[in-house]
Design a protein around this motif. Sequence first.
Motif, PDB file in Angstrom:
ATOM      1  N   LEU A 151      29.137 -37.419  25.885  1.00  0.00           N
ATOM      2  CA  LEU A 151      28.372 -38.339  25.039  1.00  0.00           C
ATOM      3  C   LEU A 151      29.228 -38.896  23.905  1.00  0.00           C
ATOM      4  O   LEU A 151      29.108 -40.074  23.540  1.00  0.00           O
ATOM      5  N   THR A 152      30.105 -38.060  23.365  1.00  0.00           N
ATOM      6  CA  THR A 152      30.993 -38.519  22.302  1.00  0.00           C
ATOM      7  C   THR A 152      31.977 -39.557  22.818  1.00  0.00           C
ATOM      8  O   THR A 152      32.255 -40.553  22.135  1.00  0.00           O
ATOM      9  N   VAL A 153      32.511 -39.341  24.012  1.00  0.00           N
ATOM     10  CA  VAL A 153      33.427 -40.328  24.605  1.00  0.00           C
ATOM     11  C   VAL A 153      32.702 -41.656  24.786  1.00  0.00           C
ATOM     12  O   VAL A 153      33.230 -42.718  24.420  1.00  0.00           O
ATOM     13  N   LEU A 154      31.498 -41.621  25.339  1.00  0.00           N
ATOM     14  CA  LEU A 154      30.734 -42.861  25.546  1.00  0.00           C
ATOM     15  C   LEU A 154      30.420 -43.546  24.211  1.00  0.00           C
ATOM     16  O   LEU A 154      30.606 -44.756  24.072  1.00  0.00           O
ATOM     17  N   ALA A 155      29.937 -42.766  23.251  1.00  0.00           N
ATOM     18  CA  ALA A 155      29.590 -43.340  21.947  1.00  0.00           C
ATOM     19  C   ALA A 155      30.819 -43.893  21.239  1.00  0.00           C
ATOM     20  O   ALA A 155      30.767 -44.978  20.639  1.00  0.00           O
ATOM     21  N   THR A 156      31.920 -43.171  21.300  1.00  0.00           N
ATOM     22  CA  THR A 156      33.148 -43.631  20.649  1.00  0.00           C
ATOM     23  C   THR A 156      33.690 -44.881  21.318  1.00  0.00           C
ATOM     24  O   THR A 156      34.132 -45.817  20.640  1.00  0.00           O
ATOM     25  N   ALA A 157      33.670 -44.921  22.647  1.00  0.00           N
ATOM     26  CA  ALA A 157      34.161 -46.096  23.367  1.00  0.00           C
ATOM     27  C   ALA A 157      33.311 -47.318  23.054  1.00  0.00           C
ATOM     28  O   ALA A 157      33.834 -48.403  22.775  1.00  0.00           O
ATOM     29  N   ILE A 158      32.003 -47.152  23.056  1.00  0.00           N
ATOM     30  CA  ILE A 158      31.112 -48.273  22.734  1.00  0.00           C
ATOM     31  C   ILE A 158      31.262 -48.670  21.274  1.00  0.00           C
ATOM     32  O   ILE A 158      31.329 -49.862  20.941  1.00  0.00           O
ATOM     33  N   GLY A 159      31.366 -47.677  20.390  1.00  0.00           N
ATOM     34  CA  GLY A 159      31.563 -47.971  18.974  1.00  0.00           C
ATOM     35  C   GLY A 159      32.878 -48.667  18.703  1.00  0.00           C
ATOM     36  O   GLY A 159      32.942 -49.625  17.919  1.00  0.00           O
ATOM     37  N   ALA A 160      33.946 -48.222  19.355  1.00  0.00           N
ATOM     38  CA  ALA A 160      35.254 -48.860  19.171  1.00  0.00           C
ATOM     39  C   ALA A 160      35.224 -50.298  19.687  1.00  0.00           C
ATOM     40  O   ALA A 160      35.783 -51.199  19.058  1.00  0.00           O
ATOM     41  N   ALA A 161      34.557 -50.514  20.821  1.00  0.00           N
ATOM     42  CA  ALA A 161      34.455 -51.871  21.363  1.00  0.00           C
ATOM     43  C   ALA A 161      33.666 -52.768  20.419  1.00  0.00           C
ATOM     44  O   ALA A 161      34.059 -53.910  20.153  1.00  0.00           O
ATOM     45  N   TRP A 162      32.578 -52.244  19.904  1.00  0.00           N
ATOM     46  CA  TRP A 162      31.755 -53.031  18.977  1.00  0.00           C
ATOM     47  C   TRP A 162      32.528 -53.338  17.700  1.00  0.00           C
ATOM     48  O   TRP A 162      32.521 -54.467  17.213  1.00  0.00           O
ATOM     49  N   LEU A 163      33.223 -52.339  17.151  1.00  0.00           N
ATOM     50  CA  LEU A 163      34.014 -52.560  15.942  1.00  0.00           C
ATOM     51  C   LEU A 163      35.152 -53.546  16.191  1.00  0.00           C
ATOM     52  O   LEU A 163      35.502 -54.341  15.314  1.00  0.00           O
ATOM     53  N   THR A 164      35.721 -53.519  17.396  1.00  0.00           N
ATOM     54  CA  THR A 164      36.794 -54.448  17.731  1.00  0.00           C
ATOM     55  C   THR A 164      36.285 -55.879  17.708  1.00  0.00           C
ATOM     56  O   THR A 164      36.968 -56.781  17.229  1.00  0.00           O
ATOM     57  N   THR A 165      35.080 -56.096  18.216  1.00  0.00           N
ATOM     58  CA  THR A 165      34.536 -57.460  18.198  1.00  0.00           C
ATOM     59  C   THR A 165      34.161 -57.895  16.784  1.00  0.00           C
ATOM     60  O   THR A 165      34.122 -59.089  16.511  1.00  0.00           O
ATOM     61  N   LEU A 166      33.895 -56.956  15.891  1.00  0.00           N
ATOM     62  CA  LEU A 166      33.567 -57.319  14.512  1.00  0.00           C
ATOM     63  C   LEU A 166      34.775 -57.863  13.754  1.00  0.00           C
ATOM     64  O   LEU A 166      34.611 -58.611  12.792  1.00  0.00           O
ATOM     65  N   VAL A 167      35.980 -57.500  14.182  1.00  0.00           N
ATOM     66  CA  VAL A 167      37.182 -57.939  13.476  1.00  0.00           C
ATOM     67  C   VAL A 167      37.260 -59.460  13.448  1.00  0.00           C
ATOM     68  O   VAL A 167      37.581 -60.058  12.434  1.00  0.00           O
ATOM     69  N   ASP A 168      36.934 -60.118  14.568  1.00  0.00           N
ATOM     70  CA  ASP A 168      36.970 -61.587  14.612  1.00  0.00           C
ATOM     71  C   ASP A 168      35.611 -62.179  15.008  1.00  0.00           C
ATOM     72  O   ASP A 168      35.539 -63.277  15.544  1.00  0.00           O
ATOM     73  N   ASN A 169      34.547 -61.436  14.748  1.00  0.00           N
ATOM     74  CA  ASN A 169      33.184 -61.843  15.090  1.00  0.00           C
ATOM     75  C   ASN A 169      33.004 -62.101  16.580  1.00  0.00           C
ATOM     76  O   ASN A 169      32.186 -62.910  16.992  1.00  0.00           O
ATOM     77  N   GLY A 170      33.819 -61.452  17.402  1.00  0.00           N
ATOM     78  CA  GLY A 170      33.701 -61.588  18.852  1.00  0.00           C
ATOM     79  C   GLY A 170      34.144 -62.931  19.389  1.00  0.00           C
ATOM     80  O   GLY A 170      33.873 -63.255  20.546  1.00  0.00           O
ATOM     81  N   LEU A 171      34.832 -63.722  18.574  1.00  0.00           N
ATOM     82  CA  LEU A 171      35.228 -65.057  19.012  1.00  0.00           C
ATOM     83  C   LEU A 171      36.456 -65.043  19.910  1.00  0.00           C
ATOM     84  O   LEU A 171      36.615 -65.904  20.760  1.00  0.00           O
ATOM     85  N   GLY A 172      37.339 -64.097  19.716  1.00  0.00           N
ATOM     86  CA  GLY A 172      38.557 -64.051  20.520  1.00  0.00           C
ATOM     87  C   GLY A 172      39.370 -65.317  20.356  1.00  0.00           C
ATOM     88  O   GLY A 172      39.506 -66.097  21.287  1.00  0.00           O
ATOM     89  N   LEU A 173      39.893 -65.534  19.173  1.00  0.00           N
ATOM     90  CA  LEU A 173      40.568 -66.790  18.854  1.00  0.00           C
ATOM     91  C   LEU A 173      42.056 -66.795  19.193  1.00  0.00           C
ATOM     92  O   LEU A 173      42.706 -67.817  19.033  1.00  0.00           O
ATOM     93  N   ASP A 174      42.603 -65.691  19.630  1.00  0.00           N
ATOM     94  CA  ASP A 174      44.029 -65.630  19.932  1.00  0.00           C
ATOM     95  C   ASP A 174      44.334 -66.362  21.239  1.00  0.00           C
ATOM     96  O   ASP A 174      43.470 -66.595  22.072  1.00  0.00           O
ATOM     97  N   ALA A 223      33.401 -55.173  27.310  1.00  0.00           N
ATOM     98  CA  ALA A 223      33.534 -54.153  28.357  1.00  0.00           C
ATOM     99  C   ALA A 223      34.980 -53.677  28.471  1.00  0.00           C
ATOM    100  O   ALA A 223      35.240 -52.478  28.613  1.00  0.00           O
ATOM    101  N   TYR A 224      35.925 -54.599  28.400  1.00  0.00           N
ATOM    102  CA  TYR A 224      37.342 -54.222  28.465  1.00  0.00           C
ATOM    103  C   TYR A 224      37.710 -53.327  27.293  1.00  0.00           C
ATOM    104  O   TYR A 224      38.381 -52.314  27.468  1.00  0.00           O
ATOM    105  N   TYR A 225      37.266 -53.692  26.086  1.00  0.00           N
ATOM    106  CA  TYR A 225      37.566 -52.876  24.916  1.00  0.00           C
ATOM    107  C   TYR A 225      37.012 -51.460  25.072  1.00  0.00           C
ATOM    108  O   TYR A 225      37.668 -50.487  24.711  1.00  0.00           O
ATOM    109  N   ALA A 226      35.795 -51.344  25.597  1.00  0.00           N
ATOM    110  CA  ALA A 226      35.172 -50.020  25.766  1.00  0.00           C
ATOM    111  C   ALA A 226      35.906 -49.195  26.815  1.00  0.00           C
ATOM    112  O   ALA A 226      36.157 -47.998  26.616  1.00  0.00           O
ATOM    113  N   ILE A 227      36.274 -49.808  27.926  1.00  0.00           N
ATOM    114  CA  ILE A 227      36.978 -49.083  28.990  1.00  0.00           C
ATOM    115  C   ILE A 227      38.337 -48.595  28.500  1.00  0.00           C
ATOM    116  O   ILE A 227      38.704 -47.437  28.715  1.00  0.00           O
ATOM    117  N   ILE A 228      39.067 -49.464  27.818  1.00  0.00           N
ATOM    118  CA  ILE A 228      40.388 -49.074  27.302  1.00  0.00           C
ATOM    119  C   ILE A 228      40.253 -47.987  26.247  1.00  0.00           C
ATOM    120  O   ILE A 228      41.047 -47.039  26.210  1.00  0.00           O
TER     121      ILE A 228
END
Length: 162
Positions: free
Chosen positions: A7-30, A94-99
Amino acid sequence: MRKIQILTVLATAIGAAWLTTLVDNGLGLDWTHTAVRNWEQYGLLHLHGKMVCNPGGFEAETNPDCYAGHRPASMYPVFFCYHLLAATGLGFLAYYAIIAAIVLLSIWWLLGRTERAFWLAALAVITPGYLRWQTSLDPVLTTVMFGFPFCAAVIRLLQRPA
């Protein structure tokens, strides 16, 4: 693995993915996000597997702006994850969570699979440095992230008795 660790792995992976999208508001401007979106829009094979970085796909077929600084193969795992899970609408999330899950489990394995190693690995994937670097989808990062599971597998093979 215990249930709490799963459960911790799942929660951490989902949390990390969500936090990653917050860095650029999920726009992916690169430019890397643009290249993956162009592959999705025009087709990977149609663009000859090159990283075409035309924003919004403008003139991607007639006047492609190809990035030659890295090999396109380093971005194929991102594209296949993005493409295979496109119907879910998750995009890069999904990619962020899997990685994040792969990196967490690999670090845990590399540090000896102890309780302390597990929590250290969980913290590693939610640190600001990891999240910011992951947001840029740097091709170097993509290959480095797959180095963790490779190292864990090699160490396990080397520890076998001869």
